[in-house]
Enzyme design. Structure first.
Site, PDB file in Angstrom:
ATOM      1  N   ASP A 259       0.961  -1.551   0.229  1.00  9.30           N
ATOM      2  CA  ASP A 259      -0.164   0.002   0.285  1.00  9.30           C
ATOM      3  C   ASP A 259       0.984   1.507   0.077  1.00  9.30           C
ATOM      4  O   ASP A 259       2.458   0.962   0.157  1.00  9.30           O
ATOM      5  CB  ASP A 259      -0.962  -0.598   1.140  1.00  9.30           C
TER       6      ASP A 259
ATOM      7  N   ASP B  62      -1.442  -0.576   5.820  1.00  8.62           N
ATOM      8  CA  ASP B  62      -2.489   0.002   6.817  1.00  8.62           C
ATOM      9  C   ASP B  62      -3.436  -0.558   7.362  1.00  8.62           C
ATOM     10  O   ASP B  62      -4.610   0.927   8.048  1.00  8.62           O
ATOM     11  CB  ASP B  62      -1.118   1.260   7.483  1.00  8.62           C
TER      12      ASP B  62
ATOM     13  N   ASP C 143      -7.529  -1.766   2.786  1.00  8.76           N
ATOM     14  CA  ASP C 143      -5.961  -2.961   2.528  1.00  8.76           C
ATOM     15  C   ASP C 143      -7.154  -4.147   3.173  1.00  8.76           C
ATOM     16  O   ASP C 143      -6.326  -5.348   3.030  1.00  8.76           O
ATOM     17  CB  ASP C 143      -4.950  -2.427   3.287  1.00  8.76           C
TER      18      ASP C 143
END
Lengths: 832, 45
Positions: free
Chosen positions: A526, A718, A722
């Site tokens: 990410d 985080d 996600d």
């Protein structure tokens, strides 16, 4: 007894003399550091405000004896105190009581709290003194390992809010403990396993004593009646005890048979079962070997290794739950009478909720009044804050950055967007099949080989020496090759690795997560908050550098994230701006030392000032590079362009390089603007096709699923956005500062910032799997020796009894020599 | 050596008493928290 009397009287009438002298000695050592925690306090009495509050609270309630206790019992574990000063009014809300408080048979009620900062025996002393301070509280018991305090109270008299405020003032902020049911289940499991260990251990000890006598008799000669007596006694002890203690292995083997999956429990159960049945037959027949001593030892060792492993897993799991407990679960509901703090569960659609700056929006809804900017980074991955005014829709899980908002809830709890995401994450977690563990694959082949060899042995010896000898040797083979060391090989290596990883700030939730990470595959990263720091910073300044101070002066009063980022970068005295006014979505204007300064978004500034072509194109270049451009005008003329971006973590580039060198394919999967994602990817040396931006949470999930068809996929992130992808991936990794949902979904939690930890995780996983492989080789070697002896008919119960612990010890030694998750020497943490 | 036939069952009886005591200690929750009680012993009261 005398000090006990002092402590007790301290809370009652005799406060005067006892506490007075204590405070006296305390003040005398002021130069030695903080009066509360003893840390350096720069000449002052206290190192921080928290310590001062707690010190005052202790004095007020006559608890100064705390310092005497702490000096005596704490082992360097004290630290600065933290208090929050919260009202905890939500704890007295009926909704909270219904959810968390349990009635007891004696008319009292019980609630579990999670307390922050409990470290040592002195904390136990202090926390368990609360019943004397709060009316109606009958008992408080603290569990240090879980940071859990069980409070027994009289629901008619006690106020939980008062109790929580008291604990808070004593330096232990309170959170509702959310794992009560889970804890109870675990407790049952733990107790059952512990009992089995006890029974197996007692059986092993006693049977071994009997075996000593029998072995001695073999060499020295023993009356037939006594031999028979010892054999019968061994059997009567071993068979019932092991039948009970080895239940987990029988059950595991049965499960493996019914699901047609190979499992290590299969050869273990086979060995134990054959050993018990064959031994009993031989005792009854009065001839033939018995292996009860080896079997009892084996069961005992295996159960202990299970215990160690489950303790290690619990530690990681409960650490994850602690993080979980720290996230606030209350909302500020607006009623006619004013604002009340209520548990999140009490909010329904239609309620009006106040969201202060810095708070997380608790519901999906529409802004009724107020204007602010929301950080949706954890929810969608966008790095730029979104501005909202009355009438705009807001989502639960976003963070209010600038000013207070009043929101009318349209959906709460499960019905919110974040709630739906959470359900999807749960579905994904359930759907994920357990991986076929390496040791189970080995076990499968092992069973096949042992059974084949046993059959050959039986046939071979039957043909040459008769069926009785054939059966004897085949049975001996099955018992001797029972894979004790093989079963210890993985748990030992994994437990040691998990323990070390936890000390390095890497919480691995299960041993199989390490196996999932050990072979390089595809890793999705990410961007916002993972590769980058997750907060906006000033990265470029083009034009007149003197204008920085002027711009900072007008921005100083603003709470806008860009303004804050600018002010943070300018290290100069405030010049003092007057006549400042801020336009949401535009910028700020003000007068500094007689000069008119305008700072804001390019369209807004260009409408008010003339722009030189150079700076206009500079702003465009910044925008295409994925940065947020801001123009600064002084007296109607633009003099500088500034670029703001979420800065890439300094250790991201080397970490990615290492991962790629180790054979991982690295991709970026972000919900942020594709231009920003490409710019970040470029700076990290990733090809453009490896950087995908503008991906929705559903898109991330789809990408992971698609990639998973081709091989192992690791998702590192985080945010809530996600989390579903993490749950679907072969292994999910949540980085430092992750959202609650990611913490739940991930297999590994990284508790220190930066991507270097990620490299360490992957390295450690590979090293751990290498140790597991080495352990397996060692234990298979021992089995080969024992098996060969059994096949050739040379085996003796005494050899089996020596071989087995020896192989287990070798595996233990091999595991302790693992290099995985070892602290690098140069940055070894100093002891607290 | 005839005493063996008496002493051995007796020894096993003692051992099973120990196992029973262990089972009782588990059931009564003494093994649930292994971290706090060893610290609590340091406190006087």
């Amino acid at each position: 007894m005398t000090s006990a009397a002092t402590a007790a009287s301290g809370t009652g009438t005799g406060t005067g003399t006892g506490t007075g002298s204590d405070t006296g000695t305390g003040t005398g050592s002021a130069t030695g550091g903080c009066l509360h925690c003893g840390l350096p306090a720069a000449g002052k009495d206290f190192c921080c405000a928290g310590c001062e509050v707690v010190h005052a609270a202790l004095a007020e309630h006559g608890l100064d004896a705390y310092y005497k206790v702490a000096d005596r019992v704490s082992m360097g574990e004290r630290g600065p105190a933290r208090t929050t000063g919260k009202s905890y009014a939500e704890l007295d809300d009926p909704a909270f009581r219904q959810l968390h408080v349990q009635a007891r048979a004696d008319g009292l009620a019980e609630v579990a709290f999670f307390l922050e900062d409990v470290r040592c025996a002195a904390c136990v002393w202090l926390v368990e003194r609360v019943p004397a301070l709060c009316d109606g509280v009958a008992e408080v018991r603290l569990d240090l390992g879980r940071s859990r305090a069980d409070v027994v109270f009289d629901p008619a008299r006690a106020s939980l809010a008062d109790t929580a405020r008291m604990l808070d003032r004593l330096g232990h902020p309170v959170h509702p403990y959310r794992g009560v049911d889970r804890d109870r289940l675990r407790q049952q499991d733990d107790r059952a396993l512990l009992l089995k260990i006890g029974v197996a251990g007692a059986a092993a000890g006693n049977v071994m004593l009997l075996a000593f006598a029998l072995y001695a008799g073999m060499f020295g000669g023993m009356a037939a009646g006594q031999t028979s007596f010892f054999r019968w006694t061994s059997m009567l002890v071993a068979v019932p005890a092991l039948g009970f203690a080895a239940m987990p292995f029988f059950r595991g083997a049965l499960g493996a048979l019914t699901t047609r999956r190979l499992h290590l429990d299969l050869p273990i159960a086979l060995g134990i079962l054959v050993g018990l049945v064959w031994g009993t037959l031989n005792v009854v027949r009065g001839t033939g070997e018995i292996y009860f001593d080896s079997l009892a030892m084996l069961v005992f060792l295996l159960l202990v290794s299970r215990w160690v492993q489950s303790k290690q897993h619990r530690k990681a799991a409960s650490a994850a739950e602690l993080l979980h407990a720290l996230t606030p679960r209350t909302a500020r509901r607006l009623r006619e009478g004013g604002v009340e703090e209520v548990p999140l569960e009490a909010i329904v659609a239609g309620d009006r909720v106040e969201v202060r700056a810095g708070d997380t929006v608790p519901v999906d809804g529409v802004v009724l009044s107020g204007a602010s900017a929301l950080d949706a980074g954890l929810l969608t991955g966008e790095s730029r804050p979104a501005e909202v005014v009355a009438g705009d829709a807001v989502h639960a899980g976003t963070v209010n950055l600038v000013g207070p908002l009043v929101v009318s809830a349209t959906a709460a709890g499960e019905a919110t967007r974040i709630g739906q995401l959470a359900r999807r994450i749960e579905d994904e977690g359930r759907r994920r099949a357990a991986i076929q563990r390496f040791v189970d694959r080995v076990a499968g082949r092992f069973v096949a080989v042992v059974l084949a060899v046993a059959a050959l042995t039986a046939i071979g010896w039957s043909l040459t020496a008769g069926p009785r000898v054939g059966l004897e040797h085949a049975m001996a083979l099955l018992i001797v090759t029972c894979p004790c060391a093989l079963a210890l090989a993985t748990p030992l290596a994994v437990s040691i690795a998990l323990g070390r990883a936890a000390r390095r700030g890497l919480l691995v939730k299960g041993g199989d997560a390490l196996e999932r990470l050990a072979t390089p595959g595809l890793v999705f990263l990410d961007k916002t908050g993972t590769l980058t720091e997750g907060r906006i910073r000033l990265t470029d300044w083009i034009g007149d550098s003197d204008a920085r101070v002027l711009a900072a002066a007008v921005e100083r009063g603003s709470a806008h994230p860009l303004a804050r980022a600018l002010v943070a970068e300018v290290d100069a005295d405030d010049l003092g701006a007057t006549d400042v006014h801020e336009v949401l979505g535009g910028g700020v204007e003000g007068t500094v030392r007689g000069r008119r300064v305008t700072v804001g978004a390019p369209p807004w500034v260009t409408a008010r000032a003339s722009v030189p072509a150079g700076l206009r194109s500079a702003a465009e270049v910044l925008a295409t590079a994925g940065k947020t451009p801001v123009l600064v005008a002084v007296d109607g003329r633009v003099v500088a362009a500034a670029g703001f971006a979420d800065a890439v973590r300094p250790d991201a580039a080397p970490a990615i390089e290492r991962l790629r060198a180790d054979g991982w394919r690295v991709r970026i999967l972000s919900g942020d603007d594709p231009r920003i994602v490409r710019a970040v990817g470029l700076s990290l040396g990733l090809p453009l096709d490896a950087c995908r931006g503008g991906v929705t949470p559903e898109g991330k999930l789809a990408a992971v699923r698609e990639a998973k068809a081709a091989g192992p996929v690791v998702m590192v992130g985080d945010g809530v956005n996600d989390a579903a992808a993490m749950a679907a991936a072969t292994c999910g990794v949540a980085v430092h500062g992750s959202a609650e949902a990611s913490i739940d979904a991930a297999d590994v939690l990284v508790r220190r910032p930066g991507l270097a930890a990620l490299v360490e995780l992957f390295d450690g996983a590979a090293a751990t799997l290498a140790v597991i492989r080495r352990n397996l080789r060692v234990s298979l070697a021992y089995n080969l020796v024992g098996g060969t002896l059994a096949v050739t008919g040379l085996i003796h119960p005494l050899i089996a009894a020596v071989l087995m612990p020896l192989s287990s010890l070798s595996v233990l030694f091999s595991s302790s020599r693992s290099r995985g998750f070892r602290a690098p020497r140069q940055e070894k943490e100093s002891p607290r | 050596m005839i005493t063996l036939y008496l002493v051995l069952p007796l020894a096993l009886l003692v051992a099973s008493g120990a196992v029973a005591a262990f089972a009782w200690s588990i059931r009564s929750g003494q093994m649930d928290d292994l971290e706090t009680p060893p610290r609590r012993i340091l406190l006087d009261d």
